[in-house]
Design an enzyme around this catalytic site. Structure first.
Site: not given
Ligand code: FAD
Ligand code: SIN
Length: 533
Positions: A36, A116, A244, A292, A353, A377, A388
């Site tokens: 999106k 961590e 977080h 956490r 988070h 996620e 988690r």
């Molecule tokens: P996302 O990467 O969030 O992608 C979601 C996608 O869905 C996007 O492209 C979005 O546009 C699309 N979308 C959503 N709704 C719609 C819709 N209605 N129509 C079309 N498209 C849509 N995890 C770790 O394991 N290690 C880390 O170090 C870590 N650090 C983090 C730090 C931060 C700041 C954050 C926010 C999260 C962190 N996490 C970490 C968690 C992890 O990054 C996420 O859980 C993971 O990246 C989610 O991936 P995903 O592919 O499920 O979704």
């Molecule tokens: C962080 O880097 O502290 C985030 C890691 C995570 O969400 O798993």
């Protein structure tokens, strides 16, 4: 109208991993990836700390990673799924390395491994403090090289199409609800299109935006979960929202807060209260590296005691060289707001988070709706239980994208397109007259969720939240029925649904476990259960 064998919604680590694998296996079939927003605007891009994976068999073992995950999950992880993710993880990590992702190495060529909260060993592979950005880059470049992946951005998926859209009555009790595709609001043409697919994969990410401050970017509005709930599919464990402990505190900030990765504490950062006391030793023997949920509750309690909006993260004992080698992005961000981390402590506060619950799937990523998979996620696979373990989500996303791929590759030959689906009906709707109504409702929702459904809950607060959500729902539904659709309205509607599911899950769970802490029921119940809505 478009047709595609495989429709992937979401361009984060889960969606792109799946798309690459499927496109590679079936070069003659089309894989359509929709997002999106911009291609890389995902939670994935913001991941900092890294990816937890057993990669040093001399000091670490699958058994230790499994045990750490189970301890963090506080009694309700699916043990089989934990074992699957931990044991299949190394192969998946090698694949993303083969696609071009780079993780930091020591001079001798071995990987640098971070630690961590909740981890008993150093096992977190990372790329400085921008691991997610590096992984997303590598995935997008690999997707670019794959000719049978079509990538469309700025297409907002509104709903999955099921028998309901063909005029049949669909309820939670309907067997074999089936997904035939989706309706999409094309944000470039402002038209609603129909996409017919054989297999649909939801990889729509998290829902942090339901809260006032979150580490999640603005796309994290829980759309996939809301869509499946509307389609009468199964959603579980939504009450387990992970806060977080250490988002950067910036006075007055609402929305997307900058994260200070837990790896900073892994490298020796110390949490201090307003009096300068290192308070974590009073809460848990693992101190700053406790899981956490424990650290976030301890910070919440310290902030309440002193009436302040943050605590401090002390990194003054780091040398600038050591800090900037691992955390250059954090160093720069802090400096940009006047904080030299070698001289001044960093103000931090918990922020929403990660959503541990979501679309209920089996061990192949199959949702309760036929031909609809979920990974990343937005899915609830059973890995995280009630909390988690840090850095387990990137790993889970890759392992489950692979499992969705394996299962989908087996069944695709037996699925036909459903060509009798109606177009979207927008009759009787007009341009919304006041966008401000949407923004105000969003603010209200975020306030309600933060004030009543945050780190510490009780029944009175949850009841209040539900009453307020009911009103917001009613008002938003009226707007939805009468207005032409906008992404803001669609997201608000989805977030209210997600808020409702969080409150509902929290109200059903008459105990305190993991991330769900209710002062009316401070103990764990002997009845161990997942709450399925
Ligand atoms: P996302 O990467 O969030 O992608 C979601 C996608 O869905 C996007 O492209 C979005 O546009 C699309 N979308 C959503 N709704 C719609 C819709 N209605 N129509 C079309 N498209 C849509 N995890 C770790 O394991 N290690 C880390 O170090 C870590 N650090 C983090 C730090 C931060 C700041 C954050 C926010 C999260 C962190 N996490 C970490 C968690 C992890 O990054 C996420 O859980 C993971 O990246 C989610 O991936 P995903 O592919 O499920 O979704
Ligand atoms: C962080 O880097 O502290 C985030 C890691 C995570 O969400 O798993």
């Amino acid at each position: 109208m478009q047709r595609t064998d495989f429709l992937v919604i979401g361009s984060g680590i889960a969606g792109l991993t799946y798309a690459l694998k499927m496109a590679n296996r079936f070069p003659e079939r089309k894989v359509l990836v929709m997002t999106k927003a911009l291609d890389d605007e995902t939670n994935t891009k913001y991941a900092q700390g890294g990816i937890a994976v057993v990669n040093d068999m001399e000091n670490d073992s699958y058994a230790k990673h499994i045990e750490d995950t189970l301890i963090a999950g506080d009694g309700i992880c699916n043990e089989k799924v934990v074992e699957i993710v931990v044991k299949e993880g190394p192969e998946r990590v090698q694949e993303i390395i083969d696609w071009g992702a780079q993780f930091d190495k020591e001079e001798d060529g071995d990987y640098k491994r971070g630690k961590e909260g909740g981890h008993s060993e150093f096992r977190i592979l990372h790329h400085k403090d921008v691991t997610g950005k590096e992984m997303e880059r590598a995935l997008l470049e690999a997707v670019d090289r794959q000719p049978n992946i079509e990538f469309v951005h700025h297409c907002f998926v509104i709903d999955i199409i099921t028998q309901h859209h063909m005029g049949f009555l669909v309820t939670k009790a309907t067997p074999d609800i089936e997904c035939y595709g989706v309706y999409v609001l094309n944000l470039e043409t402002n038209r609603i299109e129909k996409i017919i697919s054989k297999i649909t994969v939801l990889a729509t990410g998290g829902n942090g935006q339901v809260y006032r401050t979150t580490t999640n970017p603005s796309i994290a509005t829980g759309d996939g979960v809301a869509m499946v709930y509307r389609a009468k599919g199964k959603i579980e464990n939504m009450e387990f929202i992970q806060f977080h402990p250490t988002a950067l505190y910036e006075p007055g900030l609402r929305g997307h807060a900058f994260l200070i990765t837990e790896a900073v504490r892994g490298d020796g950062g110390i949490l201090r209260n307003m009096k300068g006391e290192a308070f974590m030793e009073r809460y848990d023997p693992r101190k700053d590296l406790a899981p956490r949920d424990i650290v976030a509750r301890a910070i919440d309690s310290e902030m309440k005691k002193t009436g302040t909006e943050h605590v401090w993260l002390d990194c003054r004992h780091f040398s600038k060289e050591k800090f900037t080698e691992h955390f250059p992005n954090i160093y720069e961000k802090c400096l940009s707001i006047g904080i030299d981390i070698t001289k001044t402590m960093i103000p931090v506060a918990p922020a929403a988070h990660y959503s541990c619950g979501g679309i209920k799937t089996d061990e192949w990523g199959r949702s309760s709706v036929k031909h609809l998979y979920a990974c990343g996620e937005c899915a609830s696979t059973g890995l995280h239980g009630a909390n988690r373990l840090a850095s387990n989500s990137l790993l889970e996303a890759m392992v489950f994208a692979h499992r969705c791929f394996l299962d989908g590759a087996e069944i695709i030959k037996d699925i036909a397109f459903n060509d009798s689906l109606p177009d979207w009906n927008a009759e009787g709707t007009t341009e919304p007259r006041e966008m401000i109504l949407i923004t105000q409702s969003l603010k209200e929702l975020q306030l309600v969720m933060s004030d009543y459904v945050g780190i510490v809950r009780n029944d009175t607060r949850l009841q209040r939240a539900m009453r307020r959500l009911d009103l917001l729902w009613e008002e938003t539904e009226q707007l939805y029925q009468s207005s032409s659709l906008s992404p803001q309205l669609l997201e608000l509607r989805n977030m209210i649904t997600v808020g409702y599911l969080i409150v509902k899950g929290a109200s059903f769970r008459k105990e305190s476990r993991g991330l769900h802490f209710n002062t009316d029921y401070p103990e764990k119940s002997v009845l161990v259960q997942n709450i399925v809505l």
